[in-house]
Design a protein around this motif. Structure first.
Motif, PDB file in Angstrom:
ATOM      1  N   GLY A  68       0.779  -1.226   0.000  1.00 17.40           N
ATOM      2  CA  GLY A  68       0.000   0.000   0.000  1.00 17.40           C
ATOM      3  C   GLY A  68       0.814   1.280   0.000  1.00 17.40           C
ATOM      4  O   GLY A  68       0.261   2.368   0.057  1.00 17.40           O
ATOM      5  N   ALA A  69       2.151   1.154  -0.071  1.00 18.25           N
ATOM      6  CA  ALA A  69       3.001   2.337   0.006  1.00 18.25           C
ATOM      7  C   ALA A  69       4.033   2.420  -1.117  1.00 18.25           C
ATOM      8  O   ALA A  69       4.434   3.507  -1.500  1.00 18.25           O
ATOM      9  N   LYS A  70       4.442   1.288  -1.625  1.00 19.88           N
ATOM     10  CA  LYS A  70       5.470   1.259  -2.666  1.00 19.88           C
ATOM     11  C   LYS A  70       4.798   1.434  -4.033  1.00 19.88           C
ATOM     12  O   LYS A  70       3.936   0.647  -4.417  1.00 19.88           O
ATOM     13  N   PRO A  71       5.179   2.453  -4.796  1.00 19.86           N
ATOM     14  CA  PRO A  71       4.527   2.700  -6.084  1.00 19.86           C
ATOM     15  C   PRO A  71       4.934   1.678  -7.145  1.00 19.86           C
ATOM     16  O   PRO A  71       5.968   1.025  -7.047  1.00 19.86           O
ATOM     17  N   PHE A  72       4.099   1.584  -8.172  1.00 26.23           N
ATOM     18  CA  PHE A  72       4.351   0.731  -9.324  1.00 26.23           C
ATOM     19  C   PHE A  72       3.805   1.437 -10.555  1.00 26.23           C
ATOM     20  O   PHE A  72       2.997   2.354 -10.457  1.00 26.23           O
ATOM     21  N   TYR A  73       4.278   1.014 -11.711  1.00 22.86           N
ATOM     22  CA  TYR A  73       3.767   1.563 -12.967  1.00 22.86           C
ATOM     23  C   TYR A  73       2.513   0.810 -13.379  1.00 22.86           C
ATOM     24  O   TYR A  73       2.372  -0.388 -13.134  1.00 22.86           O
ATOM     25  N   TRP A  74       1.606   1.539 -14.027  1.00 21.07           N
ATOM     26  CA  TRP A  74       0.405   0.935 -14.599  1.00 21.07           C
ATOM     27  C   TRP A  74      -0.021   1.773 -15.793  1.00 21.07           C
ATOM     28  O   TRP A  74       0.019   3.007 -15.742  1.00 21.07           O
ATOM     29  N   VAL A  75      -0.411   1.112 -16.870  1.00 18.40           N
ATOM     30  CA  VAL A  75      -0.941   1.797 -18.045  1.00 18.40           C
ATOM     31  C   VAL A  75      -2.453   1.835 -17.890  1.00 18.40           C
ATOM     32  O   VAL A  75      -3.115   0.801 -17.930  1.00 18.40           O
ATOM     33  N   ASN A  76      -3.000   3.039 -17.672  1.00 16.08           N
ATOM     34  CA  ASN A  76      -4.438   3.177 -17.424  1.00 16.08           C
ATOM     35  C   ASN A  76      -5.238   2.959 -18.709  1.00 16.08           C
ATOM     36  O   ASN A  76      -4.655   2.854 -19.789  1.00 16.08           O
ATOM     37  N   PRO A  77      -6.557   2.858 -18.624  1.00 15.84           N
ATOM     38  CA  PRO A  77      -7.370   2.623 -19.825  1.00 15.84           C
ATOM     39  C   PRO A  77      -7.249   3.694 -20.907  1.00 15.84           C
ATOM     40  O   PRO A  77      -7.620   3.450 -22.053  1.00 15.84           O
ATOM     41  N   PHE A  78      -6.725   4.880 -20.567  1.00 18.29           N
ATOM     42  CA  PHE A  78      -6.471   5.904 -21.584  1.00 18.29           C
ATOM     43  C   PHE A  78      -5.178   5.622 -22.340  1.00 18.29           C
ATOM     44  O   PHE A  78      -4.826   6.330 -23.271  1.00 18.29           O
ATOM     45  N   GLY A  79      -4.405   4.609 -21.886  1.00 15.86           N
ATOM     46  CA  GLY A  79      -3.131   4.276 -22.513  1.00 15.86           C
ATOM     47  C   GLY A  79      -1.955   5.061 -21.972  1.00 15.86           C
ATOM     48  O   GLY A  79      -0.894   5.077 -22.590  1.00 15.86           O
ATOM     49  N   VAL A  80      -2.113   5.713 -20.823  1.00 16.87           N
ATOM     50  CA  VAL A  80      -1.064   6.537 -20.232  1.00 16.87           C
ATOM     51  C   VAL A  80      -0.395   5.781 -19.076  1.00 16.87           C
ATOM     52  O   VAL A  80      -1.082   5.272 -18.192  1.00 16.87           O
ATOM     53  N   LYS A  81       0.925   5.725 -19.106  1.00 17.98           N
ATOM     54  CA  LYS A  81       1.683   5.033 -18.062  1.00 17.98           C
ATOM     55  C   LYS A  81       2.060   6.031 -16.970  1.00 17.98           C
ATOM     56  O   LYS A  81       2.695   7.048 -17.248  1.00 17.98           O
ATOM     57  N   ASN A  82       1.628   5.743 -15.744  1.00 17.38           N
ATOM     58  CA  ASN A  82       1.942   6.585 -14.587  1.00 17.38           C
ATOM     59  C   ASN A  82       2.287   5.702 -13.406  1.00 17.38           C
ATOM     60  O   ASN A  82       2.155   4.483 -13.460  1.00 17.38           O
ATOM     61  N   LYS A  83       2.706   6.348 -12.308  1.00 19.52           N
ATOM     62  CA  LYS A  83       2.967   5.641 -11.052  1.00 19.52           C
ATOM     63  C   LYS A  83       1.687   5.629 -10.214  1.00 19.52           C
ATOM     64  O   LYS A  83       1.003   6.653 -10.112  1.00 19.52           O
ATOM     65  N   TYR A  84       1.411   4.471  -9.607  1.00 21.53           N
ATOM     66  CA  TYR A  84       0.213   4.307  -8.786  1.00 21.53           C
ATOM     67  C   TYR A  84       0.546   3.531  -7.519  1.00 21.53           C
ATOM     68  O   TYR A  84       1.575   2.853  -7.452  1.00 21.53           O
ATOM     69  N   ILE A  85      -0.358   3.626  -6.550  1.00 24.86           N
ATOM     70  CA  ILE A  85      -0.349   2.761  -5.385  1.00 24.86           C
ATOM     71  C   ILE A  85      -1.749   2.181  -5.241  1.00 24.86           C
ATOM     72  O   ILE A  85      -2.713   2.725  -5.775  1.00 24.86           O
ATOM     73  N   CYS A  86      -1.839   1.084  -4.506  1.00 26.30           N
ATOM     74  CA  CYS A  86      -3.130   0.482  -4.179  1.00 26.30           C
ATOM     75  C   CYS A  86      -3.062   0.107  -2.706  1.00 26.30           C
ATOM     76  O   CYS A  86      -2.241  -0.725  -2.310  1.00 26.30           O
ATOM     77  N   GLU A  87      -3.887   0.741  -1.893  1.00 25.61           N
ATOM     78  CA  GLU A  87      -3.848   0.525  -0.446  1.00 25.61           C
ATOM     79  C   GLU A  87      -4.639  -0.691   0.000  1.00 25.61           C
ATOM     80  O   GLU A  87      -4.558  -1.069   1.165  1.00 25.61           O
ATOM     81  N   GLY A  88      -5.404  -1.297  -0.881  1.00 31.13           N
ATOM     82  CA  GLY A  88      -6.173  -2.474  -0.491  1.00 31.13           C
ATOM     83  C   GLY A  88      -7.083  -2.923  -1.610  1.00 31.13           C
ATOM     84  O   GLY A  88      -7.093  -2.354  -2.698  1.00 31.13           O
ATOM     85  N   TYR A  89      -7.839  -3.950  -1.335  1.00 29.64           N
ATOM     86  CA  TYR A  89      -8.737  -4.514  -2.326  1.00 29.64           C
ATOM     87  C   TYR A  89      -9.838  -5.274  -1.612  1.00 29.64           C
ATOM     88  O   TYR A  89      -9.743  -5.562  -0.417  1.00 29.64           O
ATOM     89  N   SER A  90     -10.892  -5.600  -2.341  1.00 27.05           N
ATOM     90  CA  SER A  90     -11.936  -6.472  -1.810  1.00 27.05           C
ATOM     91  C   SER A  90     -12.172  -7.582  -2.824  1.00 27.05           C
ATOM     92  O   SER A  90     -12.035  -7.380  -4.029  1.00 27.05           O
ATOM     93  N   ILE A  91     -12.521  -8.740  -2.302  1.00 23.79           N
ATOM     94  CA  ILE A  91     -12.717  -9.917  -3.140  1.00 23.79           C
ATOM     95  C   ILE A  91     -14.084 -10.505  -2.850  1.00 23.79           C
ATOM     96  O   ILE A  91     -14.492 -10.587  -1.684  1.00 23.79           O
TER      97      ILE A  91
END
Length: 109
Positions: A68-91
């Motif tokens: 939840g703190a270390k950033p990673f790259y992700w290409v969003n649905p617009f096709g743009v690559k940026n740095k993101y974090i994800c603090e959690g998820y639900s399943i």
């Protein structure tokens, strides 16, 4: 830095916010000023469905490894690559071994 290579299901949504300082005066006037050079941020919400072992578990492992703190790259649905974090998820279980994971990916600088 690692890249989040998983594609979200159709229907992902983005919330864009601007960082602004506001100063409210007694006469109702509000003064606003943009803060910083990176004041525009995106937060993507989306889901991914599939088999638990081959689709959901690898995503969980990736998110958990970044804590939840270390950033990673992700290409969003617009096709743009940026740095993101994800603090959690639900399943949630859909049927049998068919599951859905919900994520919120927040842009960082």
């Amino acid at each position: 830095m690692q890249t989040f290579d998983y594609k979200l299901n159709m229907g992902a949504s983005v919330e864009t916010t601007q960082t602004v300082l506001k100063n409210q005066y007694n006469d109702g006037y509000v003064q606003r000023v943009s803060v910083g050079i990176n004041n525009r941020r995106e937060a993507w919400s989306g889901t991914k469905t599939g088999d638990f072992d081959t689709v959901i578990k690898p995503i969980m492992d990736f998110i958990d490894a970044h804590k939840g703190a270390k950033p990673f790259y992700w290409v969003n649905p617009f096709g743009v690559k940026n740095k993101y974090i994800c603090e959690g998820y639900s399943i949630s279980q859909r049927k049998g071994n068919f599951w859905q994971i919900s994520l919120k990916l927040e842009q960082v600088f």
